[in-house]
Design an enzyme around this catalytic site. Structure first.
Site: not given
Ligand SMILES: *[C@@H]1O[C@H](CO)[C@@H](O)[C@H](O)[C@H]1NC(C)=O
Ligand SMILES: *[C@@H]1O[C@H](CO)[C@@H](O)[C@H](O)[C@H]1NC(C)=O
Ligand SMILES: *[C@@H]1O[C@H](CO)[C@@H](O)[C@H](O)[C@H]1NC(C)=O
Length: 382
Positions: A50, A339, A342
């Site tokens: 991610s 978040d 991240h």
């Protein structure tokens, strides 16, 4: 995914590249043709999770998507699947290398892969068991790359395709999910293997993929080590740790992984002719900013901007992963973490700059700029 038009662009590109060779001058780096300078171009192939995904997960059914607000809230393109408020590390690296944005492999509208491809998939690990079906694991990503390399050779011939593949830079960010997934699912893996044994499987599988790419002709590799999973908002929430403490169960895996990755790359450099790499210290970068946010232009290093629960460390940003309620900060640029896991765009940009042109204490033995420049030397040797 292969189409004729993709490779006719590639042929034009290669043709331009070789005709441009006639005009090598010392001013070549910035070209005189109003185009990105073809001489400097080396494709960028991106593998990982991610941290690097720029939209692959938009194209299959998975909870690990980010193509909705507030993801992308500060990005001119809005939500794209990038897992941050804005641009991510590969976007900045592409810019510094004078390449356009590198498209996600799974986007069916992408036919032009002449500058490289992004294979990264949110949730992916190096082990095929990690989050099965919810992400494209590293081995799938390597298989996609081999398809691209094979098509290139078919369309352009070995003589033209091989130099492209060997000039390319292969960028990796992988491993976090392999260590997080057993904790998320209380998997028996944690009791079956020692820390060393489990880390050995992850590093072993990364090794396999590096060698596959090397065997296709890849030579220039960029790696990030792993941030301390126990100290990011997600890890702290997972461990329900009191008083700002990191979740100590995760930390030994990270330490072993980073040591083993360092050793592996050194070993490959001595074993594989022409293998060059840049290993960047993402762990130190994040730790410094968690502990001293204001020194680096942030107000908050521990709590995420977007999420639920302690440190907003429950991965609910956007309300589409099973939990509808989430908090969102007013000013995202003040928060190191966008978040639960991240960093925000500002942190990603700071890191990309260091990875690109930083000293050996952040990126060694080469930084990415040096990898791209060593390609320039190669081209001059042709
Ligand atoms: C995890 O699994 C072990 C063994 O099956 C069990 O004893 C333990 O309670 C589980 N922990 C959680 C948090 O579910
Ligand atoms: C890769 O991981 C699998 C488990 O997914 C494991 O069985 C295998 O031994 C690993 N390979 C290496 C080379 O470590
Ligand atoms: C957000 O925070 C940054 C950094 O502290 C500051 O420069 C900026 O003015 C803030 N923006 C708003 C809208 O408050």
């Amino acid at each position: 995914m292969a189409t004729n038009s993709k490779f006719s662009y590639m042929q034009i590109f290669v043709f331009t590249l070789f005709t441009s060779l006639l005009f090598i001058t010392t001013k070549a780096r910035h070209g005189n043709f109003g185009l990105p300078n073809e001489l400097a171009l080396a494709p960028l192939f991106i593998f990982g999770d991610s941290i690097f995904d720029d939209g692959n997960n938009n194209y299959f059914d998975t909870v690990f998507q980010a193509n909705y607000l507030p993801y992308g809230e500060t990005y001119e393109k809005g939500p794209t699947g990038r897992i941050s408020d804005g641009r991510i590390i590969p976007d900045f690296i592409a810019e510094y290398a004078e390449l356009p944005l590198i498209p996600p492999y799974l986007d069916p509208n992408n036919e032009e892969f002449r500058y490289g491809v992004n294979f990264a998939s949110g949730g992916a690990g190096a082990l095929i068991e990690t989050r099965v079906g919810l992400a494209r694991d590293l081995h799938s990503q390597a298989a996609y790359f081999k398809n691209i390399a094979k098509s290139l050779r078919q369309r352009l011939g070995e003589e033209e395709a091989n130099p492209l593949v060997s000039r390319a830079v292969y960028l990796f960010c992988i491993g976090s999910n392999d260590y997080l997934f057993p904790f998320d699912t209380n998997s028996s893996v944690l009791r079956t293997y020692s820390h060393e044994e489990f880390g050995g499987l992850v590093i072993g599988n990364i090794t396999t993929v590096i060698k596959e790419i090397y065997n296709e002709g890849g030579r220039n590799f960029g790696f990030m080590n792993m941030y301390d999973l126990g100290c990011i908002p997600y890890g702290k929430a997972l461990g329900s740790t009191p008083n700002d403490a990191c979740y100590e169960e995760l930390t030994p895996y990270v330490k072993l992984h980073n040591k083993a990755l360092f050793k592996l790359l050194k070993k490959l450099e001595s074993e594989l002719t022409g293998f060059r790499y840049s290993l960047s210290d993402f762990n130190k970068f994040i730790t410094q900013r968690i502990n001293h946010p204001s020194k680096y232009g942030f107000k908050e290093g521990k709590m995420a901007c977007c999420g639920t629960g302690p440190y907003r460390g429950i991965n609910s940003c956007g309300g589409r992963r099973g939990i509808k309620e989430y908090d969102l900060c007013d000013n995202v640029t003040e928060y190191l973490f966008f978040d639960a896991a991240h960093p925000n765009e500002k942190a990603y940009e700071q890191f990309a700059k260091l990875f690109w042109s930083g000293n050996p204490d952040v990126a060694a033995p080469y930084n990415l700029k040096a990898l791209f420049e060593s390609n320039q030397e190669l081209i001059k040797d042709i």
